[in-house]
Design a protein around this motif. Structure first.
Motif, PDB file in Angstrom:
ATOM      1  N   MET A 116       8.875  74.985 -59.060  1.00 29.27           N
ATOM      2  CA  MET A 116       8.094  75.582 -57.965  1.00 29.27           C
ATOM      3  C   MET A 116       8.416  77.071 -57.818  1.00 29.27           C
ATOM      4  SD  MET A 116       7.644  72.915 -54.829  1.00 29.27           S
ATOM      5  CE  MET A 116       9.350  72.603 -54.607  1.00 29.27           C
ATOM      6  N   LEU A 117       9.696  77.389 -57.933  1.00 27.15           N
ATOM      7  CA  LEU A 117      10.069  78.800 -57.782  1.00 27.15           C
ATOM      8  C   LEU A 117       9.515  79.635 -58.934  1.00 27.15           C
ATOM      9  CD1 LEU A 117      13.678  78.383 -56.353  1.00 27.15           C
ATOM     10  CD2 LEU A 117      11.845  79.708 -55.292  1.00 27.15           C
ATOM     11  N   ALA A 126      -2.443  81.735 -54.027  1.00 25.79           N
ATOM     12  CA  ALA A 126      -3.029  80.391 -54.182  1.00 25.79           C
ATOM     13  C   ALA A 126      -2.156  79.508 -55.076  1.00 25.79           C
ATOM     14  CB  ALA A 126      -4.433  80.485 -54.767  1.00 25.79           C
ATOM     15  N   GLU A 127      -1.519  80.114 -56.074  1.00 22.07           N
ATOM     16  CA  GLU A 127      -0.654  79.327 -56.960  1.00 22.07           C
ATOM     17  C   GLU A 127       0.577  78.856 -56.177  1.00 22.07           C
ATOM     18  OE1 GLU A 127      -2.184  82.163 -57.866  1.00 22.07           O
ATOM     19  OE2 GLU A 127      -3.633  81.118 -59.140  1.00 22.07           O
ATOM     20  N   VAL A 128       1.114  79.726 -55.333  1.00 19.35           N
ATOM     21  CA  VAL A 128       2.269  79.333 -54.494  1.00 19.35           C
ATOM     22  C   VAL A 128       1.861  78.173 -53.581  1.00 19.35           C
ATOM     23  CG1 VAL A 128       3.986  80.093 -52.811  1.00 19.35           C
ATOM     24  CG2 VAL A 128       3.147  81.714 -54.508  1.00 19.35           C
ATOM     25  N   LEU A 129       0.700  78.310 -52.949  1.00 16.44           N
ATOM     26  CA  LEU A 129       0.234  77.254 -52.036  1.00 16.44           C
ATOM     27  C   LEU A 129       0.013  75.931 -52.766  1.00 16.44           C
ATOM     28  CD1 LEU A 129      -2.411  78.743 -49.585  1.00 16.44           C
ATOM     29  CD2 LEU A 129      -0.226  77.718 -49.051  1.00 16.44           C
ATOM     30  N   THR A 130      -0.481  76.023 -53.986  1.00 16.64           N
ATOM     31  CA  THR A 130      -0.739  74.796 -54.756  1.00 16.64           C
ATOM     32  C   THR A 130       0.568  74.087 -55.091  1.00 16.64           C
ATOM     33  OG1 THR A 130      -2.738  75.765 -55.658  1.00 16.64           O
ATOM     34  CG2 THR A 130      -1.832  73.912 -56.865  1.00 16.64           C
ATOM     35  N   ALA A 131       1.585  74.873 -55.443  1.00 16.56           N
ATOM     36  CA  ALA A 131       2.892  74.280 -55.763  1.00 16.56           C
ATOM     37  C   ALA A 131       3.473  73.583 -54.531  1.00 16.56           C
ATOM     38  CB  ALA A 131       3.844  75.355 -56.271  1.00 16.56           C
ATOM     39  N   ILE A 132       3.199  74.134 -53.380  1.00 18.02           N
ATOM     40  CA  ILE A 132       3.734  73.601 -52.127  1.00 18.02           C
ATOM     41  C   ILE A 132       2.969  72.374 -51.649  1.00 18.02           C
ATOM     42  CG2 ILE A 132       3.686  74.132 -49.641  1.00 18.02           C
ATOM     43  CD1 ILE A 132       4.443  77.062 -50.520  1.00 18.02           C
ATOM     44  N   PHE A 133       1.676  72.368 -51.897  1.00 17.91           N
ATOM     45  CA  PHE A 133       0.803  71.398 -51.231  1.00 17.91           C
ATOM     46  C   PHE A 133       1.092  69.935 -51.562  1.00 17.91           C
ATOM     47  CE2 PHE A 133      -3.342  69.335 -50.291  1.00 17.91           C
ATOM     48  CZ  PHE A 133      -3.307  69.535 -48.916  1.00 17.91           C
ATOM     49  N   SER A 134       1.455  69.657 -52.828  1.00 17.36           N
ATOM     50  CA  SER A 134       1.676  68.225 -53.135  1.00 17.36           C
ATOM     51  C   SER A 134       2.912  67.721 -52.407  1.00 17.36           C
ATOM     52  CB  SER A 134       1.755  67.964 -54.641  1.00 17.36           C
ATOM     53  OG  SER A 134       2.996  68.321 -55.134  1.00 17.36           O
ATOM     54  N   CYS A 135       3.899  68.585 -52.265  1.00 16.03           N
ATOM     55  CA  CYS A 135       5.095  68.217 -51.512  1.00 16.03           C
ATOM     56  C   CYS A 135       4.735  67.961 -50.055  1.00 16.03           C
ATOM     57  CB  CYS A 135       6.121  69.341 -51.613  1.00 16.03           C
ATOM     58  SG  CYS A 135       7.405  69.234 -50.371  1.00 16.03           S
ATOM     59  N   ALA A 136       4.095  68.961 -49.455  1.00 18.66           N
ATOM     60  CA  ALA A 136       3.816  68.883 -48.014  1.00 18.66           C
ATOM     61  C   ALA A 136       2.909  67.703 -47.680  1.00 18.66           C
ATOM     62  CB  ALA A 136       3.175  70.196 -47.556  1.00 18.66           C
ATOM     63  N   GLU A 198      -4.803  73.058 -61.246  1.00 13.77           N
ATOM     64  CA  GLU A 198      -4.731  71.614 -61.508  1.00 13.77           C
ATOM     65  C   GLU A 198      -3.441  71.279 -62.273  1.00 13.77           C
ATOM     66  OE1 GLU A 198      -8.889  70.072 -62.347  1.00 13.77           O
ATOM     67  OE2 GLU A 198      -7.698  69.022 -63.848  1.00 13.77           O
ATOM     68  N   GLU A 199      -3.121  72.168 -63.215  1.00 22.83           N
ATOM     69  CA  GLU A 199      -1.896  71.967 -64.006  1.00 22.83           C
ATOM     70  C   GLU A 199      -0.655  72.034 -63.096  1.00 22.83           C
ATOM     71  OE1 GLU A 199      -2.201  74.160 -67.747  1.00 22.83           O
ATOM     72  OE2 GLU A 199      -0.022  74.419 -67.588  1.00 22.83           O
ATOM     73  N   ILE A 200      -0.636  73.014 -62.229  1.00 26.06           N
ATOM     74  CA  ILE A 200       0.508  73.180 -61.307  1.00 26.06           C
ATOM     75  C   ILE A 200       0.617  71.965 -60.383  1.00 26.06           C
ATOM     76  CG2 ILE A 200       1.388  74.532 -59.342  1.00 26.06           C
ATOM     77  CD1 ILE A 200      -0.062  76.995 -60.624  1.00 26.06           C
ATOM     78  N   PHE A 201      -0.531  71.567 -59.837  1.00 21.39           N
ATOM     79  CA  PHE A 201      -0.532  70.462 -58.875  1.00 21.39           C
ATOM     80  C   PHE A 201      -0.130  69.149 -59.549  1.00 21.39           C
ATOM     81  CE2 PHE A 201      -2.597  67.397 -55.947  1.00 21.39           C
ATOM     82  CZ  PHE A 201      -2.061  67.846 -54.758  1.00 21.39           C
ATOM     83  N   THR A 202      -0.574  68.967 -60.779  1.00 22.03           N
ATOM     84  CA  THR A 202      -0.219  67.744 -61.510  1.00 22.03           C
ATOM     85  C   THR A 202       1.287  67.720 -61.789  1.00 22.03           C
ATOM     86  OG1 THR A 202      -2.406  67.704 -62.519  1.00 22.03           O
ATOM     87  CG2 THR A 202      -0.711  66.377 -63.587  1.00 22.03           C
ATOM     88  N   ALA A 203       1.822  68.853 -62.218  1.00 18.33           N
ATOM     89  CA  ALA A 203       3.262  68.915 -62.506  1.00 18.33           C
ATOM     90  C   ALA A 203       4.060  68.605 -61.238  1.00 18.33           C
ATOM     91  CB  ALA A 203       3.630  70.296 -63.054  1.00 18.33           C
ATOM     92  N   CYS A 204       3.669  69.210 -60.121  1.00 18.66           N
ATOM     93  CA  CYS A 204       4.412  68.977 -58.869  1.00 18.66           C
ATOM     94  C   CYS A 204       4.271  67.529 -58.412  1.00 18.66           C
ATOM     95  CB  CYS A 204       3.941  69.935 -57.778  1.00 18.66           C
ATOM     96  SG  CYS A 204       4.468  71.622 -58.096  1.00 18.66           S
ATOM     97  N   SER A 205       3.101  66.943 -58.614  1.00 16.85           N
ATOM     98  CA  SER A 205       2.902  65.543 -58.211  1.00 16.85           C
ATOM     99  C   SER A 205       3.801  64.629 -59.053  1.00 16.85           C
ATOM    100  CB  SER A 205       1.435  65.141 -58.376  1.00 16.85           C
ATOM    101  OG  SER A 205       0.630  65.947 -57.552  1.00 16.85           O
ATOM    102  N   ARG A 206       3.922  64.955 -60.347  1.00 16.81           N
ATOM    103  CA  ARG A 206       4.827  64.161 -61.202  1.00 16.81           C
ATOM    104  C   ARG A 206       6.273  64.338 -60.762  1.00 16.81           C
ATOM    105  NH1 ARG A 206       1.695  65.665 -66.190  1.00 16.81           N
ATOM    106  NH2 ARG A 206       0.217  63.958 -66.397  1.00 16.81           N
ATOM    107  N   TYR A 207       6.628  65.561 -60.367  1.00 17.57           N
ATOM    108  CA  TYR A 207       8.001  65.796 -59.884  1.00 17.57           C
ATOM    109  C   TYR A 207       8.272  64.978 -58.619  1.00 17.57           C
ATOM    110  CZ  TYR A 207       9.424  69.601 -63.026  1.00 17.57           C
ATOM    111  OH  TYR A 207       9.817  70.343 -64.114  1.00 17.57           O
ATOM    112  N   GLU A 208       7.250  64.842 -57.766  1.00 16.86           N
ATOM    113  CA  GLU A 208       7.417  64.008 -56.565  1.00 16.86           C
ATOM    114  C   GLU A 208       7.752  62.567 -56.970  1.00 16.86           C
ATOM    115  OE1 GLU A 208       7.502  64.438 -53.265  1.00 16.86           O
ATOM    116  OE2 GLU A 208       7.349  66.594 -53.496  1.00 16.86           O
TER     117      GLU A 208
END
Ligand SMILES: Cc1ncc(CN)c(N)n1
Length: 220
Positions: A116-117, A126-136, A198-208
Motif C-alpha cells: 500500500m505504501l 485516486a491510486e492512494v484511495l484505491t489502495a485504502i478502499f478495500s481495507c476500509a 483494478e490491479e491495485i484493488f485486486t492486490a489489496c483484496s488478496r492481501y485482505e
C-alpha cells in the motif's frame, strides 16, 4: 458502471471468500479461539499504524484542500476511533507497550502495508484511495454480513465490540465519503488508468484474504 462498481465486480470472488474464512466465521459465531484473536489484535494494531501512514502520503499527494482534508480526517478517525477498539482489547488482554514492541510483525502484514505504501508513493490521489478502499470497506461488509447472519453478534461479550466497531455511523459514513471521492477523482479516467486501479484493488483484496488466513493459522 461506476469505478467502485467496477472494482467490486473485478474482485467479487475474493470478497465472497471473506465470509467463509474460518477466522471471520469464528468472530461471527463466537467460537474463535481467544488466543488467536489476541494475536490478531496485536498484528492489526501494527497494521493500522502503517495504514495511517498511507493516508499521510495521501495528504502529501493531494492536489486540492478538499482531498487533503479527507485524508487528514481519516488519520484522525483511525487514531482516535478504530484504534480505540484495539486499545480496549489490549487493556483487557493485558497487552503492554513492551509486548507490542517485541511482537514481530507477520510477513503477510508487512507485505500488505509495504505494498500500500509503495502504491501511495508512486501513484496519485485516486491510486492512494484505491489502495485504502478495500481495507476500509471490506471490514464494513464483513461486519454487516455477520450481523445479517447473526443479529445477536454485536452483543457477544468479547467479539461484539469488534462487530459494532465496523458498523458505526462514523465508520460507515467515512466509507461513503471515500467512495464518493474515488468516483469524483476517476470520472475522467481512461481505460488504461482504470485497469491500473483494478490491479491495485485486486492486490489489496488478496492481501485482505491473506491477513485473515495469517490470523487463523497464526503465521509469522
Ligand atoms: C488488515 C485490516 N484490514 C482492514 C481493516 C479495517 N480498517 C483493518 N483494521 N485491518
Amino acid at each position: 458502471m461506476s469505478t467502485v462498481e467496477r472494482l467490486l465486480k473485478a474482485t467479487e470472488e475474493i470478497w465472497a471468500g471473506y465470509h467463509e474464512k474460518p477466522f471471520v466465521r469464528g468472530l461471527g459465531d463466537g467460537t474463535l479461539d481467544v488466543k488467536k484473536f489476541r494475536r490478531y489484535i496485536i498484528q492489526d494494531y501494527w497494521y493500522l499504524m502503517d495504514y495511517t501512514k498511507v493516508f499521510a502520503v495521501g495528504v502529501a499527494k493531494s492536489k486540492s484542500v478538499e482531498v487533503m482534508k479527507l485524508f487528514a480526517k481519516y488519520i484522525q478517525a483511525i487514531l482516535d476511533g478504530e484504534v480505540n477498539v484495539h486499545n480496549g482489547y489490549m487493556a483487557d488482554f493485558g497487552i503492554t507497550q513492551e509486548e507490542l514492541d517485541h511482537t514481530p510483525i507477520a510477513q503477510d502484514n508487512r507485505s500488505y502495508t509495504s505494498y500500500m505504501l509503495s502504491v501511495a508513493y508512486r501513484g496519485g490521489e485516486a491510486e492512494v484511495l484505491t489502495a485504502i478502499f478495500s481495507c476500509a470497506y471490506s471490514y464494513e461488509v464483513i461486519a454487516r454480513q455477520i450481523v445479517a447472519e447473526r443479529p445477536d453478534a454485536p452483543d457477544h461479550p468479547l467479539y461484539g465490540r469488534w462487530v459494532r466497531g465496523y458498523i458505526t455511523e462514523r465508520y460507515t459514513g467515512n466509507n461513503v465519503i471515500l467512495k464518493n471521492m474515488l468516483e469524483q477523482l476517476t470520472a475522467d479516467y481512461t481505460e488504461a488508468q482504470l485497469r491500473e486501479l483494478e490491479e491495485i484493488f485486486t492486490a489489496c483484496s488478496r492481501y485482505e484474504a491473506s491477513f485473515w488466513d495469517m490470523a487463523w493459522e497464526q503465521r509469522v
